[in-house]
Design a protein around this motif. Structure first.
Motif, PDB file in Angstrom:
ATOM      1  N   CYS A 157       2.883   6.679   6.405  1.00  0.00           N
ATOM      2  CA  CYS A 157       2.574   8.068   6.055  1.00  0.00           C
ATOM      3  C   CYS A 157       2.091   8.232   4.624  1.00  0.00           C
ATOM      4  O   CYS A 157       1.741   9.344   4.216  1.00  0.00           O
ATOM      5  N   SER A 158       2.066   7.155   3.857  1.00  0.00           N
ATOM      6  CA  SER A 158       1.639   7.277   2.470  1.00  0.00           C
ATOM      7  C   SER A 158       1.208   5.927   1.935  1.00  0.00           C
ATOM      8  O   SER A 158       1.454   4.883   2.554  1.00  0.00           O
ATOM      9  N   LEU A 203      -0.681   4.143   4.751  1.00  0.00           N
ATOM     10  CA  LEU A 203      -1.580   5.186   5.248  1.00  0.00           C
ATOM     11  C   LEU A 203      -3.034   4.735   5.176  1.00  0.00           C
ATOM     12  O   LEU A 203      -3.810   4.986   6.115  1.00  0.00           O
ATOM     13  N   ASP A 263       7.914   5.891  10.239  1.00  0.00           N
ATOM     14  CA  ASP A 263       8.305   6.214   8.863  1.00  0.00           C
ATOM     15  C   ASP A 263       9.637   6.949   8.911  1.00  0.00           C
ATOM     16  O   ASP A 263      10.130   7.287  10.003  1.00  0.00           O
ATOM     17  N   THR A 278       0.389   4.395  -6.580  1.00  0.00           N
ATOM     18  CA  THR A 278       0.957   4.776  -5.301  1.00  0.00           C
ATOM     19  C   THR A 278       2.184   5.641  -5.554  1.00  0.00           C
ATOM     20  O   THR A 278       2.646   5.762  -6.694  1.00  0.00           O
ATOM     21  N   ASN A 279       2.734   6.213  -4.490  1.00  0.00           N
ATOM     22  CA  ASN A 279       3.954   7.012  -4.648  1.00  0.00           C
ATOM     23  C   ASN A 279       5.203   6.132  -4.627  1.00  0.00           C
ATOM     24  O   ASN A 279       6.323   6.640  -4.588  1.00  0.00           O
ATOM     25  N   THR A 307      -1.173  14.654   7.452  1.00  0.00           N
ATOM     26  CA  THR A 307      -1.200  13.354   6.781  1.00  0.00           C
ATOM     27  C   THR A 307      -1.965  12.303   7.584  1.00  0.00           C
ATOM     28  O   THR A 307      -2.833  11.604   7.053  1.00  0.00           O
TER      29      THR A 307
END
Length: 291
Positions: free
Chosen positions: A22-23, A27, A44, A191-192, A53
């Motif tokens: 999801c990220s 992603l 996730d 990135t997160n 998303t």
């Protein structure tokens, strides 16, 4: 399936499960798979995928990689809806750092359970299916930290090295069933992942956040390099030039690598940078040696 003209694996109509999709890197890999025509299931930790998303057509299931039960549920879903799996991407992970005498045992257990055992669970869950169908690909996301081990990152280095070791073991163990294994080893990229940092060594983690947020590459660039390596069936995929320099320094110029790491440790002991710019130092010394 491989394209006979290019000898590259094709993911057109492939059945793919991507964790942590999801990220970030996960992603971007999902987007590349969908663009090629793959059928994708994302797993996730969210109960539902964040609105807007995922690309259209992507399936979603909540999958906390620490949960044996949720892994079993994902396997049942794949068996019921697809009757098999062509690609498993164990990408879910968290970030952590810290000096050995500061990082708590709870932080060690947390990162081991997610970053290492989460990958182990994925491989154990789907290997019987891949063996039965005599083919498929497992892609594990590790890190350059799994190959090059700088000071003040003991827990992260250890779990990522474990993912590399697991992947190499499976590379040989599963080859009789035509199962390809790839391990992705990026260096710092935007990135997160920094949002997952937790622990007692706040100073070290502040440095890690700084390196992540100011990295020269983002998830799109790293995913493109990783995807090319996956399609080529490479084992270790180094996604960026500085990572290749650091790893090759360790492999082919070990005295330079060792001296650099020792200086980094001394700098840390004197209150210097927590995670120093090792690659730049390696580049400079290797350039001097080549003159």
């Amino acid at each position: 399936m491989r394209n006979s003209r290019t000898n590259l694996r094709s993911y057109a109509d492939a059945r793919a499960l991507v964790t942590g999709g999801c990220s970030g890197l996960g992603l971007e890999l999902v987007k590349l798979l969908v663009a090629e025509g793959a059928r994708v299931l994302v797993g996730d930790v969210h109960e539902e995928a964040p609105a807007g998303t995922l690309p259209l057509g992507v399936q979603y299931r909540q999958l906390d990689v620490r949960s044996d039960e949720q892994w079993d549920e994902a396997r049942v879903w794949v068996e019921t809806h697809w009757q098999g799996l062509d690609l498993l991407v164990n990408n879910a992970g968290v970030a952590a750092g810290g000096r050995i005498d500061v990082t708590s045992m709870d932080d060690w257990k947390w990162i081991v359970d997610i970053n290492l055992l989460g990958v182990v669970r994925g491989c154990r869950t789907f290997t019987p299916m891949l063996k039965e169908q005599r083919g498929g690909q497992i892609v594990n996301t590790a890190s350059l930290a799994g190959l090059v081990h700088s000071p003040a990152m003991a827990s992260y280095n250890s779990v990522k090295a474990g993912v590399v070791a697991l992947s190499e073991t499976l590379l040989h163990e599963l080859s009789p069933w035509n199962i390809v294994v790839t391990v992705i080893c990026p260096s710092f990229f935007r990135t997160n992942l920094a949002s997952s940092l937790q622990g007692k060594d706040v100073e070290m983690e502040e440095t890690a956040v700084d390196l992540i947020t100011k990295a020269p590459r983002g998830a799109v660039e790293v995913a493109a390099a990783a995807y090319a390596g996956m399609k080529a069936g490479k084992f270790i995929v180094l996604t960026d030039p500085d990572g290749r320099i650091a790893y090759n320094s360790k492999r082919f110029s070990r005295p330079v690598y060792t001296a650099t790491m020792k200086r980094a440790g001394k700098s840390l002991a004197k209150g210097g940078p927590a995670i120093p710019p090792l690659v730049a130092k390696m580049q400079a010394r290797m350039a001097q040696r080549s003159k």
